[in-house]
Design a protein around this motif. Structure first.
Motif, short mmCIF file in Angstrom:
data_model
loop_
_atom_site.label_atom_id
_atom_site.label_comp_id
_atom_site.label_asym_id
_atom_site.label_seq_id
_atom_site.Cartn_x
_atom_site.Cartn_y
_atom_site.Cartn_z
N ASP A 1 0.82 -1.21 0.00
CA ASP A 1 0.00 0.00 0.00
C ASP A 1 0.86 1.26 0.00
OD1 ASP A 1 -2.43 -1.44 0.09
OD2 ASP A 1 -2.21 -1.71 2.25
N VAL A 2 1.87 1.29 0.86
CA VAL A 2 2.74 2.47 0.95
C VAL A 2 3.58 2.61 -0.31
CG1 VAL A 2 4.66 3.52 2.21
CG2 VAL A 2 2.81 2.42 3.47
N THR A 3 4.18 1.50 -0.75
CA THR A 3 5.10 1.55 -1.89
C THR A 3 4.39 1.95 -3.17
OG1 THR A 3 6.39 -0.22 -0.86
CG2 THR A 3 6.83 0.25 -3.16
N VAL A 4 3.27 1.32 -3.47
CA VAL A 4 2.56 1.59 -4.72
C VAL A 4 1.96 2.99 -4.71
CG1 VAL A 4 0.61 0.90 -6.16
CG2 VAL A 4 2.11 -0.84 -5.19
N THR A 5 1.37 3.39 -3.59
CA THR A 5 0.78 4.74 -3.52
C THR A 5 1.85 5.81 -3.69
OG1 THR A 5 -0.91 3.90 -2.01
CG2 THR A 5 -0.67 6.28 -2.16
N GLY A 6 3.00 5.62 -3.04
CA GLY A 6 4.10 6.57 -3.19
C GLY A 6 4.59 6.65 -4.62
N LYS A 7 4.72 5.50 -5.26
CA LYS A 7 5.18 5.48 -6.65
C LYS A 7 4.17 6.16 -7.58
CE LYS A 7 8.17 1.38 -6.51
NZ LYS A 7 8.39 -0.01 -6.98
N LEU A 8 2.88 5.89 -7.35
CA LEU A 8 1.84 6.51 -8.19
C LEU A 8 1.83 8.03 -8.02
CD1 LEU A 8 -1.13 3.99 -7.76
CD2 LEU A 8 0.27 4.35 -9.80
N ALA A 9 1.99 8.49 -6.77
CA ALA A 9 1.98 9.94 -6.52
C ALA A 9 3.16 10.61 -7.21
CB ALA A 9 2.00 10.20 -5.02
N VAL A 10 4.35 10.07 -7.04
CA VAL A 10 5.54 10.66 -7.64
C VAL A 10 5.50 10.52 -9.17
CG1 VAL A 10 8.05 10.51 -7.81
CG2 VAL A 10 6.93 10.33 -5.57
N GLY A 11 5.10 9.33 -9.64
CA GLY A 11 4.99 9.13 -11.08
C GLY A 11 3.96 10.04 -11.71
N GLY A 12 2.84 10.26 -11.01
CA GLY A 12 1.80 11.15 -11.52
C GLY A 12 2.29 12.58 -11.63
N LEU A 13 3.09 13.02 -10.66
CA LEU A 13 3.65 14.37 -10.70
C LEU A 13 4.55 14.54 -11.92
CD1 LEU A 13 4.26 17.15 -9.45
CD2 LEU A 13 6.06 16.04 -8.09
N VAL A 14 5.39 13.53 -12.19
CA VAL A 14 6.30 13.60 -13.33
C VAL A 14 5.51 13.63 -14.64
CG1 VAL A 14 8.09 12.36 -14.62
CG2 VAL A 14 8.21 12.49 -12.12
N LEU A 15 4.55 12.72 -14.79
CA LEU A 15 3.76 12.66 -16.03
C LEU A 15 2.98 13.95 -16.26
CD1 LEU A 15 2.41 8.99 -15.85
CD2 LEU A 15 4.18 9.89 -17.37
N TRP A 16 2.43 14.49 -15.20
CA TRP A 16 1.68 15.75 -15.31
C TRP A 16 2.59 16.88 -15.79
CZ3 TRP A 16 1.08 19.48 -10.79
CH2 TRP A 16 0.23 20.54 -11.12
N ALA A 17 3.77 16.98 -15.19
CA ALA A 17 4.70 18.05 -15.56
C ALA A 17 5.19 17.91 -16.99
CB ALA A 17 5.88 18.08 -14.59
N VAL A 18 5.39 16.67 -17.43
CA VAL A 18 5.91 16.43 -18.78
C VAL A 18 4.81 16.59 -19.83
CG1 VAL A 18 6.87 14.68 -20.33
CG2 VAL A 18 7.78 14.94 -18.01
N ALA A 19 3.62 16.02 -19.55
CA ALA A 19 2.54 16.04 -20.54
C ALA A 19 1.84 17.40 -20.62
CB ALA A 19 1.53 14.95 -20.20
N PHE A 20 1.72 18.08 -19.49
CA PHE A 20 1.00 19.36 -19.47
C PHE A 20 1.84 20.43 -18.75
CE2 PHE A 20 -2.03 15.82 -19.12
CZ PHE A 20 -2.75 15.99 -20.31
N PRO A 21 2.97 20.80 -19.34
CA PRO A 21 3.89 21.70 -18.65
C PRO A 21 3.30 23.05 -18.30
CG PRO A 21 4.52 21.41 -20.95
CD PRO A 21 3.47 20.40 -20.67
N GLU A 22 2.50 23.62 -19.22
CA GLU A 22 1.92 24.94 -18.94
C GLU A 22 0.92 24.85 -17.80
OE1 GLU A 22 0.37 26.78 -22.40
OE2 GLU A 22 2.28 26.77 -23.50
N ASN A 23 0.07 23.82 -17.85
CA ASN A 23 -0.92 23.64 -16.78
C ASN A 23 -0.23 23.38 -15.45
OD1 ASN A 23 -2.65 21.22 -15.25
ND2 ASN A 23 -3.90 22.96 -15.93
N ALA A 24 0.82 22.55 -15.47
CA ALA A 24 1.55 22.24 -14.24
C ALA A 24 2.17 23.50 -13.65
CB ALA A 24 2.64 21.20 -14.51
N GLY A 25 2.81 24.29 -14.51
CA GLY A 25 3.41 25.53 -14.02
C GLY A 25 2.39 26.48 -13.45
N SER A 26 1.23 26.60 -14.11
CA SER A 26 0.18 27.50 -13.64
C SER A 26 -0.42 27.03 -12.32
CB SER A 26 -0.92 27.60 -14.72
OG SER A 26 -2.00 28.36 -14.25
N VAL A 27 -0.73 25.74 -12.23
CA VAL A 27 -1.34 25.20 -11.01
C VAL A 27 -0.37 25.30 -9.83
CG1 VAL A 27 -2.20 23.09 -9.91
CG2 VAL A 27 -2.93 23.69 -12.22
#
Length: 556
Positions: free
Chosen positions: A31-57
């Protein structure tokens, strides 16, 4: 005695945390390992896929936090300092050991102090020991309010007052709280050496479930973002150093900071080496890096002590320290609130958000990482010894660095010789600009090589240790060998977080993400303080009635 037992229950001594017995996540809490990986991975994907939105948010979140939680960060850090003072002065607490009655310290005091300093500050010294006093010499709340002159002789002590505030007792008090809470419950109660154990007196056996999982997940995310901030500064300085030694100006952009290519090249070198180091465990490679790191650090500091502005440094150290200590009670609790007019109060609020609030969030985010390390190296020491040693001695080392490295930069510019060479350089390049001015091209190049090597060893050992600490939390406190795929994942994830956020919005994006990630862990740390005080109070009552307060480890 039976009445005492009814009033004070037996402390929690067993905290089972479910880990997988086989498969890819064998030995880890899924539970801890997978949730942590999803949270960090989601942050990376969001920043890469939607850089303008990530910067604004991220910018929007930053404004929200500075508006609504700046006071929280200021008061929380003040509370950590007060709790540390209280624990050191409280006789019933000060005498207790971090461990069982017969436990002895594993390391000499010199080794203990050295390891604490390296773990808690490390790479930050190479950037901010020069850059921060220089900045505050030119602008700080005293200048904004008209109490001192920017870059004037009446502003020297103010520059050090504010620099010492950010890198002094407050920073180390936050680390001491985390380390003491973890060590106390791991080594006096026999609980797992993981973040959730520090809240045992408050939540009890519920920490075996999702209450504890959430605490550890928050710690993992805070650690990744806190270390990402450190690596972000380090990457900028590493690229500046590489350009200085002639690897190539193509690593820099038109503004003199790291280009996208420079960021990627630096991260490939640093994170590749740190991941290999983490995979090797604690073998000869890591030991060799640590020894090289310490030797170069001493060499660089001695250089500033002997060949820098020695007289100015002594003044900044002793008189500046006295100035800081006298002002500390006021500095700890001062909160600047703007009125929206764009005047002095708004400037003060903006300054505090950009400096003090940022630093308090950084130290909180770094606390799980440093705290776990401090706990591991401090078993057998008393609480008083731990608090005084972990707060005062490393802080004094920071003051020495700031006084002599930053003082040399200020004095070279005040004398007129540097003529803006140091002040005009980027933050990461200031130390290179200063040493090059002092030594000339040839010797300056040699010194730049030494600083780049030192910087790289700091960055490698910081990233390496962070990966191992994250995996220790994910493995329910098990400090044993970790599966290679998980080490590789966190090494790659950490480098991608740094790269993605730097490319989206530079250091400001990493700073904002870190301030956000530190917020929930700051609440965990407040609860750590409450849990620790409650446990010590109960132990003091047990001791007066002949009840045991330290217990054998599980299975012994």
């Amino acid at each position: 005695m039976s009445n005492i037992k009814r009033r004070i229950r037996e402390p929690l001594r067993v905290l089972p945390i479910k880990t997988a017995e086989k498969g890819f996540y064998s030995g880890f809490n899924v539970d801890v390992t997978v949730t942590g990986k999803l949270a960090v991975g989601g942050l990376v994907l969001w920043a890469v896929a939607f850089p303008e939105n990530a910067g604004s948010v991220l910018a929007g979140f930053n404004s929200f936090i500075l508006t609504h939680f700046a006071s929280w960060y200021i008061l929380v850090m003040a509370a950590f300092v007060l709790v540390c003072i209280g624990l050191a002065l409280w006789p019933a607490a000060g005498r207790l050991k971090i461990g069982r009655y017969d436990d002895k310290p594993e390391f000499s005091r010199f080794s203990w102090f050295s390891m604490m300093f390296g773990a808690g500050i490390g790479v930050g010294m190479l950037t901010w020991a020069v850059a921060e006093p220089v900045y505050h010499f030119q602008n700080n709340p005293d200048v904004i309010q008209g109490f001192a002159t920017a870059a004037g002789p009446d502003n020297i002590l103010n520059a050090y007052k504010w620099s010492y505030l950010h890198w002094g007792f407050s920073a180390w008090a936050s680390y001491a709280i985390a380390g003491l809470a973890l060590g106390f419950f791991a080594y006096r109660r026999g609980l797992p050496l993981t973040i959730r154990s520090a809240l045992a007196p408050l939540f009890g056996s519920r920490l075996s479930g999702w209450t504890g999982h959430l605490v550890d997940i928050v710690a993992v995310i805070a650690t990744i973002l806190g270390v990402a901030q450190t690596l972000g500064f380090g990457v900028e300085q590493f690229v500046a150093g590489m350009a200085r030694i002639g690897v190539g100006g193509w690593l820099l952009n038109g503004e003199g900071t790291a280009s996208a290519t420079g960021i990627i090249v630096a991260l490939v070198i640093i994170m590749g080496a740190s991941t290999l180091s983490a995979l090797s465990g604690v073998g000869k490679g890591i030991k060799w890096l640590s020894n090289l790191n310490m030797g170069l650090s001493i060499f660089l500091l001695v250089f500033f002590l002997v060949f820098g502005a020695t007289g100015f440094g002594i003044y900044a150290l002793f008189v500046g320290l006295w100035h800081y200590v006298l002002a500390l009670p006021d500095l700890l609790f001062t909160i600047y609130k703007g009125d929206g007019s764009g005047g002095v109060t708004d400037k003060l609020e903006a300054w505090q958000g950009g400096w003090s609030v940022f630093y308090w969030a950084w130290w909180v985010a770094f606390a799980p990482f440093v705290g776990l390390f401090l706990a591991r190296i401090s078993r057998g020491r008393t609480i008083r010894e731990f608090v005084l040693g972990a707060v005062i001695v490393p802080a004094l080392m920071c003051f020495v660095w700031f006084a002599f490295a930053g003082g040399t930069a200020i004095e070279l510019e005040r004398s007129g010789g540097a003529n803006g060479t140091i002040f005009g350089a980027s933050d990461g390049d200031k130390i290179f600009a200063m040493t090059n001015y002092m030594l000339g091209d040839m010797l300056g190049w040699i010194m730049a090589v030494a600083i780049v090597v030192l910087l790289m060893t700091y960055l490698i050992t910081t990233a390496d240790s962070a990966v191992l600490i994250v995996n220790t939390i994910n493995a329910a406190g098990d400090e044993g060998p970790k599966a290679r795929p998980h080490i590789l994942f966190w090494g790659i994830a950490l480098s991608l977080v740094v790269a993605a956020l730097l490319l989206v919005g530079g250091l400001d994006a990493i700073r904002t993400a870190m301030v956000i990630g530190a917020l929930p862990f700051s609440l965990v740390m407040v609860l750590m303080c409450v849990a620790l005080i409650k446990a010590i109070l109960n132990d003091s009552i047990r001791a007066t009635h002949g009840e045991p307060t330290a217990f054998p480890e599980r299975g012994s």
